[in-house]
Design a protein around this motif. Structure first.
Motif, PDB file in Angstrom:
ATOM      1  N   GLN A  27       0.842  -1.184   0.000  1.00 15.09           N
ATOM      2  CA  GLN A  27       0.000   0.000   0.000  1.00 15.09           C
ATOM      3  C   GLN A  27       0.885   1.243   0.000  1.00 15.09           C
ATOM      4  N   VAL A  28       0.608   2.144  -0.895  1.00 20.95           N
ATOM      5  CA  VAL A  28       1.360   3.397  -0.924  1.00 20.95           C
ATOM      6  C   VAL A  28       0.393   4.545  -1.162  1.00 20.95           C
ATOM      7  N   SER A  29       0.790   5.719  -0.707  1.00 19.26           N
ATOM      8  CA  SER A  29      -0.040   6.894  -0.921  1.00 19.26           C
ATOM      9  C   SER A  29       0.422   7.600  -2.197  1.00 19.26           C
ATOM     10  N   PRO A  30      -0.414   8.443  -2.767  1.00 22.92           N
ATOM     11  CA  PRO A  30       0.032   9.245  -3.920  1.00 22.92           C
ATOM     12  C   PRO A  30       1.308  10.027  -3.612  1.00 22.92           C
ATOM     13  N   ALA A  31       1.385  10.600  -2.405  1.00 28.61           N
ATOM     14  CA  ALA A  31       2.570  11.396  -2.040  1.00 28.61           C
ATOM     15  C   ALA A  31       3.831  10.540  -2.044  1.00 28.61           C
ATOM     16  N   GLN A  32       3.692   9.309  -1.580  1.00 36.43           N
ATOM     17  CA  GLN A  32       4.862   8.413  -1.569  1.00 36.43           C
ATOM     18  C   GLN A  32       5.314   8.069  -2.985  1.00 36.43           C
ATOM     19  N   ASP A  35       7.028  11.152  -4.379  1.00 38.78           N
ATOM     20  CA  ASP A  35       8.328  11.318  -3.740  1.00 38.78           C
ATOM     21  C   ASP A  35       9.330  10.311  -4.310  1.00 38.78           C
ATOM     22  N   TRP A  36       8.875   9.058  -4.459  1.00 36.26           N
ATOM     23  CA  TRP A  36       9.762   8.021  -5.018  1.00 36.26           C
ATOM     24  C   TRP A  36      10.188   8.401  -6.434  1.00 36.26           C
ATOM     25  N   LEU A  37       9.204   8.871  -7.202  1.00 33.01           N
ATOM     26  CA  LEU A  37       9.470   9.225  -8.598  1.00 33.01           C
ATOM     27  C   LEU A  37      10.507  10.348  -8.682  1.00 33.01           C
ATOM     28  N   GLU A  38      10.342  11.331  -7.816  1.00 34.03           N
ATOM     29  CA  GLU A  38      11.251  12.477  -7.819  1.00 34.03           C
ATOM     30  C   GLU A  38      12.689  12.055  -7.496  1.00 34.03           C
ATOM     31  N   ARG A  39      12.811  11.071  -6.598  1.00 33.66           N
ATOM     32  CA  ARG A  39      14.146  10.636  -6.172  1.00 33.66           C
ATOM     33  C   ARG A  39      14.724   9.543  -7.073  1.00 33.66           C
ATOM     34  N   SER A  40      13.920   9.044  -7.998  1.00 29.29           N
ATOM     35  CA  SER A  40      14.335   7.881  -8.792  1.00 29.29           C
ATOM     36  C   SER A  40      15.434   8.244  -9.787  1.00 29.29           C
ATOM     37  N   SER A  41      15.994   7.196 -10.389  1.00 30.08           N
ATOM     38  CA  SER A  41      17.050   7.401 -11.380  1.00 30.08           C
ATOM     39  C   SER A  41      16.487   7.548 -12.799  1.00 30.08           C
ATOM     40  N   LEU A  42      15.183   7.710 -12.900  1.00 34.73           N
ATOM     41  CA  LEU A  42      14.573   7.866 -14.226  1.00 34.73           C
ATOM     42  C   LEU A  42      15.087   9.149 -14.890  1.00 34.73           C
ATOM     43  N   LEU A  51       5.476  13.637 -13.378  1.00 31.99           N
ATOM     44  CA  LEU A  51       5.188  14.509 -12.226  1.00 31.99           C
ATOM     45  C   LEU A  51       4.214  15.615 -12.602  1.00 31.99           C
ATOM     46  N   GLY A  52       4.171  15.955 -13.878  1.00 35.78           N
ATOM     47  CA  GLY A  52       3.256  17.003 -14.312  1.00 35.78           C
ATOM     48  C   GLY A  52       1.804  16.555 -14.348  1.00 35.78           C
ATOM     49  N   ILE A  53       1.580  15.266 -14.541  1.00 37.10           N
ATOM     50  CA  ILE A  53       0.207  14.797 -14.753  1.00 37.10           C
ATOM     51  C   ILE A  53      -0.305  13.913 -13.619  1.00 37.10           C
ATOM     52  N   LEU A  54       0.624  13.320 -12.863  1.00 41.99           N
ATOM     53  CA  LEU A  54       0.192  12.346 -11.852  1.00 41.99           C
ATOM     54  C   LEU A  54      -0.643  12.933 -10.710  1.00 41.99           C
ATOM     55  N   PRO A  55      -0.289  14.119 -10.165  1.00 39.51           N
ATOM     56  CA  PRO A  55      -1.107  14.624  -9.049  1.00 39.51           C
ATOM     57  C   PRO A  55      -2.580  14.734  -9.422  1.00 39.51           C
ATOM     58  N   GLY A  56      -2.849  15.237 -10.624  1.00 42.43           N
ATOM     59  CA  GLY A  56      -4.238  15.340 -11.073  1.00 42.43           C
ATOM     60  C   GLY A  56      -4.860  13.974 -11.280  1.00 42.43           C
ATOM     61  N   ALA A  57      -4.066  13.046 -11.827  1.00 37.97           N
ATOM     62  CA  ALA A  57      -4.584  11.690 -12.078  1.00 37.97           C
ATOM     63  C   ALA A  57      -4.914  10.977 -10.770  1.00 37.97           C
ATOM     64  N   GLU A  73       8.859   1.530 -10.743  1.00 40.51           N
ATOM     65  CA  GLU A  73      10.033   0.733 -10.356  1.00 40.51           C
ATOM     66  C   GLU A  73      10.530  -0.093 -11.532  1.00 40.51           C
ATOM     67  N   ALA A  74       9.584  -0.633 -12.306  1.00 39.68           N
ATOM     68  CA  ALA A  74       9.973  -1.403 -13.497  1.00 39.68           C
ATOM     69  C   ALA A  74      10.549  -0.471 -14.557  1.00 39.68           C
ATOM     70  N   LEU A  75       9.913   0.682 -14.713  1.00 37.24           N
ATOM     71  CA  LEU A  75      10.361   1.628 -15.743  1.00 37.24           C
ATOM     72  C   LEU A  75      11.806   2.078 -15.486  1.00 37.24           C
ATOM     73  N   ALA A  76      12.164   2.138 -14.203  1.00 39.49           N
ATOM     74  CA  ALA A  76      13.519   2.592 -13.853  1.00 39.49           C
ATOM     75  C   ALA A  76      14.586   1.562 -14.213  1.00 39.49           C
ATOM     76  N   THR A  77      14.169   0.352 -14.578  1.00 41.54           N
ATOM     77  CA  THR A  77      15.153  -0.699 -14.883  1.00 41.54           C
ATOM     78  C   THR A  77      15.431  -0.829 -16.382  1.00 41.54           C
ATOM     79  N   VAL A  78      14.670  -0.127 -17.206  1.00 37.46           N
ATOM     80  CA  VAL A  78      14.832  -0.301 -18.660  1.00 37.46           C
ATOM     81  C   VAL A  78      15.796   0.752 -19.198  1.00 37.46           C
ATOM     82  N   PRO A  79      16.344   0.532 -20.401  1.00 40.50           N
ATOM     83  CA  PRO A  79      17.218   1.542 -20.993  1.00 40.50           C
ATOM     84  C   PRO A  79      16.503   2.902 -21.103  1.00 40.50           C
ATOM     85  N   VAL A  80      17.296   3.971 -21.018  1.00 47.06           N
ATOM     86  CA  VAL A  80      16.731   5.327 -20.988  1.00 47.06           C
ATOM     87  C   VAL A  80      15.800   5.581 -22.169  1.00 47.06           C
TER      88      VAL A  80
END
Lengths: 220, 173
Positions: A27-32, A35-42, A51-57, A73-80
């Protein structure tokens, strides 16, 4: 009186519980998620797009954070370049207001399989097709629940990619939809009553409408 | 892009090799799985015991409480894992003697790995997952290798260049 109240509470709670995607993820909250997305290596452009569309979604309920987190998490593992490509496929669908839970799970599946095959061009092509099917089905079958609409999109995608290869074999498509939805209804899924109504209404011309939109994705 | 017929040919060859390699592991698998299931304790559901005791109000109260808690867990944003592995769920089993890490991935886990266990070391890895009625796609991942054809599956489906198994939960299955 008390019995009626209890019965209403049980049925109500059950109905709400059934509306959620059956998942065994954390279970995760939208804020989590944000936050994870912002700190990710994406890549920065991928982060900015989401980040531009997710808060509204999240606020509109078109993205479930429990589905979004594993996807990112999966997206962060694929080539850029693949992360950018998959983002460019999914964001326009989300911008149309489509409920994305099933499509994000499909994207997570695509990445899981792509990690095995490394056929990212193949994965992106099929995801693009399934995203277009999701958006088109969502619009054409607007009278039904998002979960059922996305299930029909999944079936149409399976028909085109795994059964027939045809976008215009509407009779074959209809038979496949009837067969797949029939199997689903027999499980006793909460969607079963709606499936009966949909099967009574969906005919080849409706499928033709969906395919027309798939092949002309710029049309709204 | 690779033509579909060439891709199909490659997939067929890969499956043939995979099946050939796995044949020794499949020998007697059904008997071993059934033996493992038979060895499990008979756990009659709590609701059945309550109903037998004619505790109907308690049953209704517990039902509301359980649903309310489930609803709250689903809706509240509390962090922390909640893998709903439970007795009486759907059994996922694969015979892979000598494997080091086995997991099942599927729609139900958003394609994140859910580990399987082989506590008695007989090579049969299992997990029991409580799932509501519906259609679920899944595959096993054995030491990083994708196994999309579970002999216990209801059917198989190919998408994104790989096969996955499909299981229909509910409806007496």
């Amino acid at each position: 009186m008390i019995r009626r109240v209890v019965a209403v509470l049980v049925v109500g709670a059950w109905a709400v519980a059934q509306a959620q995607v059956p998942l065994i993820v954390e279970q995760v909250s939208p804020a989590q998620v944000l936050d994870w997305l912002e700190r990710s290596s994406l890549p920065p452009e991928v982060k900015a797009s989401w980040l531009g569309i997710l808060p509204g979604a999240f606020a509109q309920g078109t993205v479930d954070p429990r589905v979004a987190k594993p996807f990112f998490e999966a997206l962060a593992t694929v080539p850029v370049e693949v992360a950018i490509q998959l983002t460019q496929i999914l964001i326009p669908v989300l911008e149309q207001g489509v409920v994305m839970d099933h499509l994000l799970i499909t994207a997570s599946k695509a990445i899981a399989k792509g990690m095995q095959t490394q056929r990212w061009d193949y994965v992106a092509s099929e995801l693009r097709l399934r995203a277009r099917l999701g958006a088109a089905t969502f619009i054409v079958l607007g009278a039904y629940s998002p979960a059922l609409r996305m299930e029909v999109a999944r079936i149409l995608g399976d028909f085109i990619t795994g059964v027939s290869g045809s976008f215009t074999d509407y009779d074959g498509m209809l038979l496949f939809v009837q067969s797949e939805l029939g199997k689903l209804a027999r499980t006793g899924t909460p969607l079963a009553p709606e499936i009966d109504a949909l099967l009574a209404a969906v005919r080849a011309p409706v499928l033709a409408q969906i395919m027309e939109r798939v092949l002309q994705p710029e049309r709204r | 892009m690779m033509p579909f017929d060439e891709l199909d040919e490659r997939i067929r060859n890969a499956i043939a090799q995979e099946v050939e390699a796995g044949l020794p592991c499949l020998a007697g698998m059904e008997a071993r799985v059934m033996a493992e299931l038979a060895a499990r304790p008979d756990r009659r559901p709590f609701w059945a015991r309550l109903a037998r005791a004619r505790w109907r109000w308690a049953l209704a109260g517990c039902g509301v409480a359980v649903l309310a808690i489930g609803f709250a867990i689903g809706r509240l944003s509390a962090p922390g894992p909640s893998p709903l592995l439970a007795h009486g769920g759907s059994l996922f089993a694969v015979a892979v003697p000598g494997a080091r890490a086995v997991a099942v991935v599927g729609d139900f886990s958003a394609w994140q790995p859910v580990p399987l266990a082989d506590p008695d070391g007989d090579g049969i890895w299992t997990a029991t997952i409580a799932l509501p009625p519906g259609r679920y796609e899944y595959a096993f991942v054995v030491d990083g290798r994708w196994i999309g054809q579970d002999p216990l599956a209801d059917e198989y489906v190919r998408s994104f260049g790989e096969y996955a198994s499909v299981r229909y939960i509910g409806g007496g299955s």
